[in-house]
Structure formats: C-alpha cells, structure tokens
Design a protein around this motif. Structure first.
Motif, PDB file in Angstrom:
ATOM      1  N   LYS A 218       0.829  -1.209   0.000  1.00  0.00           N
ATOM      2  CA  LYS A 218       0.000   0.000   0.000  1.00  0.00           C
ATOM      3  C   LYS A 218       0.861   1.255   0.000  1.00  0.00           C
ATOM      4  CE  LYS A 218      -3.667   0.281   2.678  1.00  0.00           C
ATOM      5  NZ  LYS A 218      -4.527   0.459   3.882  1.00  0.00           N
ATOM      6  N   GLN A 266       1.004  -5.615   3.072  1.00  0.00           N
ATOM      7  CA  GLN A 266      -0.243  -6.086   3.660  1.00  0.00           C
ATOM      8  C   GLN A 266      -0.721  -7.324   2.914  1.00  0.00           C
ATOM      9  OE1 GLN A 266      -2.808  -2.591   3.086  1.00  0.00           O
ATOM     10  NE2 GLN A 266      -3.789  -3.611   1.363  1.00  0.00           N
ATOM     11  N   SER A 268      -4.169  -7.937   2.307  1.00  0.00           N
ATOM     12  CA  SER A 268      -5.357  -7.633   1.524  1.00  0.00           C
ATOM     13  C   SER A 268      -5.001  -7.077   0.147  1.00  0.00           C
ATOM     14  CB  SER A 268      -6.240  -6.623   2.261  1.00  0.00           C
ATOM     15  OG  SER A 268      -7.315  -6.203   1.437  1.00  0.00           O
ATOM     16  N   ASP A 270      -7.451  -5.679  -1.634  1.00  0.00           N
ATOM     17  CA  ASP A 270      -8.531  -4.725  -1.892  1.00  0.00           C
ATOM     18  C   ASP A 270      -8.527  -3.527  -0.946  1.00  0.00           C
ATOM     19  OD1 ASP A 270      -9.878  -6.380  -3.934  1.00  0.00           O
ATOM     20  OD2 ASP A 270     -10.266  -7.722  -2.249  1.00  0.00           O
ATOM     21  N   ASP A 271      -7.865  -3.639   0.188  1.00  0.00           N
ATOM     22  CA  ASP A 271      -7.918  -2.585   1.199  1.00  0.00           C
ATOM     23  C   ASP A 271      -7.012  -1.423   0.810  1.00  0.00           C
ATOM     24  OD1 ASP A 271      -8.037  -0.975   3.406  1.00  0.00           O
ATOM     25  OD2 ASP A 271      -6.950  -2.340   4.735  1.00  0.00           O
ATOM     26  N   SER A 273      -7.606   1.640   2.043  1.00  0.00           N
ATOM     27  CA  SER A 273      -8.007   2.668   2.998  1.00  0.00           C
ATOM     28  C   SER A 273      -6.794   3.476   3.454  1.00  0.00           C
ATOM     29  CB  SER A 273      -8.676   2.014   4.215  1.00  0.00           C
ATOM     30  OG  SER A 273      -7.761   1.137   4.868  1.00  0.00           O
ATOM     31  N   THR A 459     -20.805   2.837   4.358  1.00  0.00           N
ATOM     32  CA  THR A 459     -19.694   2.566   5.275  1.00  0.00           C
ATOM     33  C   THR A 459     -20.065   2.985   6.693  1.00  0.00           C
ATOM     34  OG1 THR A 459     -18.706   4.726   4.860  1.00  0.00           O
ATOM     35  CG2 THR A 459     -18.015   2.920   3.437  1.00  0.00           C
TER      36      THR A 459
END
Length: 459
Positions: A218, A266, A268, A270-271, A273, A459
């Motif tokens: 990320k 990480q 994930s 898809d994350d 954030s 959300t």
C-alpha cells in the motif's frame, strides 16, 4: 486480454494497432479500478531501475513512445525535471553510485548539484538538504487520461471491452482458450493475463500454476491545496532504497501538490483505505522538506496498492504451447513502462508464430483534457455551465464522459474522466447536481450511495 489497468490498456492498444482482434475482459465496472487508480503520476526515465533489467528496458521504451504519440492523442506532460535529494551524510554518500547507475541506464544528462545549487533552484526547500542531482527529463503526466486514451484508441481500431466480467476458469483445447466469466464464456486464441493484483490467482486458475506470488504494497498519499504549487518547480525525489523509491513531493497534472507514497506490506488485495496517523506523518514529512507547506491545507487523501512480488524485476512469462502470456509484478513504474511493456508482450506473441496486418487507416481519438496544462472546457463557449466549481468541470464534460464505449459507470470513474469532486469541498456542493445528471447511468445511483454531505452511506 484480462485486466483493464494501465498495462492492460496499453497492451490492448498495441495489439489493436498491429491488427489483432482484441477483447479486454475486466471484472470491475470501469478501467483503472485496481492498482492503476492510485499513483504519483510521474513519467520516469528509469534512471534508478536495476541495470539491464526488463523493467529498465520497458521504462525506456515506454518513455520514448509516450513522447512520440502524446501530441496525436493530446496527452499532457509538465516538463518539471526532478531533483534527487540527500538529507543526510549517509544518503549523500550514495549519490555518486546513483549517478553511475543513471549513466548505465542511458540517462546521461543527470547533473550533480551542491546544496547551495539546489537551494538556488528550489528556494522553498529546507536548508537541511545536503546535496543531490538533477534529472532534467523526469516529467509529471496525467495518470488517468493516458490509459483511458490507450484503450479508447484500441476500441476505435477494432478492440472490444467487456466490463463486469470476472474470469472464473478456463481451458485450452490445443487450438483456442475458452474462458468462463461471470458474463458467460469467451473464446480466444491467446490469453494475456494483465490482472495486476490478482495476476497470480488468474495464472493459478487457468494454468494451475504460477511463477510469482503477489505481495500487495500500500502507498498512501496526501494532496495539498493548489496554491501550494507555487512552492516548488521540480519533482522532489528521495534517495531510493532497496525496498522503495521513497516519498515524493511534486505538482500534479491537476494543479495540486502531492506527498507520498508510503510503502506498507499487507495481505489484503482490496484494502486501499487510509489512516490518520500515517497521513499526519506524511504531512509532517512534506513540511520538514518543504516548510512552506505548513501554510496550506490538505484537501484530499488517497491510497494505491502496488502488485509487488519477492522479485525486483517484472514477472512477464510466456507459455507458447498454450498461447498464454502472464504480465505480473508491475510495481510503481507501470504507468511509465506501460507502452514499453505492451511492445515487449507483442514481441513474445509474435514469437508464437502469429502475424496480423495493421489497419490501413489508424484512428487517433482525442479525449476531453483535464490537465491544468491544457485548455479546458470551462474556458470555451457552449460548455453548458460549470457543475464542479472547485475543479471547474462543466456539464458538457460530464455528459460526454457518461457516453461512448468507455462510459463512466461510477462516481470514481467519472472523477477519473473529468476531475469532479476532487477539489476542496470533495463534492459537498456538486453531488446533488451530479446525482441528477447521472441518474440511471451508474450501477449504484449517487442519490442512494451518498447523503447530501458526500458521505458514503454504505460505510
């Protein structure tokens, strides 16, 4: 062709221009919905790429072709140049080796600079800078219009685009592939897997094996108000490490100042954030190097995921017996290298013994410009009025982006086509009118997904 990120769009374009019949299969509702949606928007020379690597060759070829075609496709660049800056004695000691690497990579116009020379060029920098060098041909580019133009040109020269179609399985019968997708079967002679963050899983599904494993990384960014762009002229690059190119400060094609990315491993895929502590640290880091940023607000934040692997080089592999090419491990340089990757992949394809006749009359579409370096619709007559006042986006641009073979099917897609909701208010004032204009066009209507303040109700 599986995947409509920047690399997939570039590959589709190359194959269509060479006369191949192309279908691009994308599981999302729009192009660039994966790793390609969040990056720094820099056209790299490849000066710091591993010498002799496939990555370096693809960057050099992609850079060359981008400059060759950009006027015909009306693709912008900001000729900013870049400064690689050392902020410690340890970093300064690594500068000569980096300059030697740049020369070995064919970037022979880099220029070493003392701290005083750097501050003369960029007086807004902290006087803690110890030295660095100038890379004059590093530029800022529009990271969204380029891939959109690549795929649009592919379509106008015969390619097809199948969205909302996840590849679930497939089989090769010795002559052709049958891919099972969420929208039904697709038959094709050759499969090119450019699925980015899911590339290894697509390999595993279709070939029952994979030569690499994606390790998502990320990168978070903060974006400062447009007025901050007066503080600098060049792209400010750190001395890179073995793991990352580090945190960059640069103008964007849209007039803001960007600081990022981080490099966070990480699990994930898809994350994407963001978190407050990391964003605060990024802001502080930017201010430490460019103190004047303290006077400006952060008006946007975002994160992107890079499809990294354990290997430093790109993972592009071919299986001639099954007419399959996997394009994996394309990390942070994918935007710069995309056109070069496309040329390399087409070379692997022709090695299978396959040939085509290019179209006799190539089409070169031009999309509505969204870069600050171009004349935009708001300054022209007949624009039907401004809807997004922060970013000066007109109704004519929005309605045009909702039509055609690559019509935007979500607010995120519309943002990438036009810049709506990217400004200081983040859509507070224009979401109501956008909901009216886009009614019946999006998979999830704005009126149900967002409340009047622009907050996502889901959300």
């Amino acid at each position: 062709m599986i995947g409509a990120g920047v690399v997939g769009c570039a590959i589709a374009r190359r194959f269509a221009l060479e006369g191949a019949r192309v279908i691009v299969i994308e599981k999302a509702a729009d192009i660039l919905d994966g790793a390609s949606k969040g990056n720094s928007g820099i056209l790299h020379t490849g000066f710091d790429a591993p010498v002799g690597s496939l990555e370096q060759r693809c960057i050099a070829e992609g850079y060359r072709e981008y400059l060759e075609i950009r006027e015909r496709l009306d693709l912008p660049i900001l000729k900013t140049g870049a400064l690689v800056l050392a902020w410690s004695d340890e970093q300064a000691a690594r500068l000569p080796a980096l300059i030697d690497k740049a020369h070995a990579n064919g970037v022979d116009d880099v220029e070493p600079l003392s701290a005083a020379e750097i501050l003369a060029r960029e007086p807004g920098l902290s006087d803690r800078v110890r030295g660095g060098f100038h890379v004059p041909r590093e530029y800022v580019m529009d990271p969204w219009t380029a891939p959109y133009s690549y795929l649009l040109q592919a379509i106008e020269n015969g390619a097809s685009f199948l969205r909302r179609a996840e590849v679930l399985d497939g089989a090769f019968d010795g002559e052709a592939w049958t891919l099972e997708t969420s929208r039904g079967p697709v038959k094709t002679g050759t499969v090119i897997n450019a699925a980015g963050l899911y590339g290894d899983r697509v390999d595993q599904s279709l070939l029952k094996t994979t030569s690499y494993v994606i390790r998502p990384r990320k990168g978070q960014f903060v974006v400062f108000d447009k007025a901050a762009s007066e503080l600098l002229s060049a792209i400010l690059l750190p001395v890179p490490t073995e793991a990352t190119k580090g945190i960059v400060i640069c103008k964007t094609s849209y007039g803001n100042v960007l600081v990022g990315p981080t490099a966070e491993e990480q699990d994930s895929r898809d994350d994407a954030s963001v978190d407050g502590d990391t964003l605060a640290a990024l802001r502080a880091h930017g201010i430490e190097m460019l103190p004047g940023l303290a006077a400006f607000d952060v008006t946007a934040t975002y994160a992107g995921l890079r499809p990294a692997t354990a290997d430093k080089d790109y993972q592009i592999n071919d299986d001639g017996a099954r007419r399959y090419i996997s394009v994996g491990g394309i990390r942070s340089t994918g935007l710069s290298a995309a056109l070069g990757i496309a040329m390399h992949v087409f070379g692997l394809y022709t090695a299978f013994g396959l040939r085509h006749r290019p179209p006799s009359d190539l089409r070169w579409p031009r999309v509505s410009p969204i870069s600050e370096s171009q004349e935009r619709a708001w300054s022209q007559p007949g624009n039907d009025g401004i809807v997004c006042h922060c970013e000066l986006v007109t109704r004519r641009e929005i309605e045009a982006a909702l039509c055609g073979p690559l019509a935007a099917a979500s607010l995120a897609a519309l943002k990438r086509r036009t810049r709506v909701t990217m400004g200081r208010c983040q859509g507070f004032y224009c979401l109501g009118e956008l909901a009216e204009i886009t009614a019946g066009r999006f998979d999830t209507p704005l009126a149900t997904a967002y409340d009047r303040r622009g907050y996502d109700r889901r959300t």
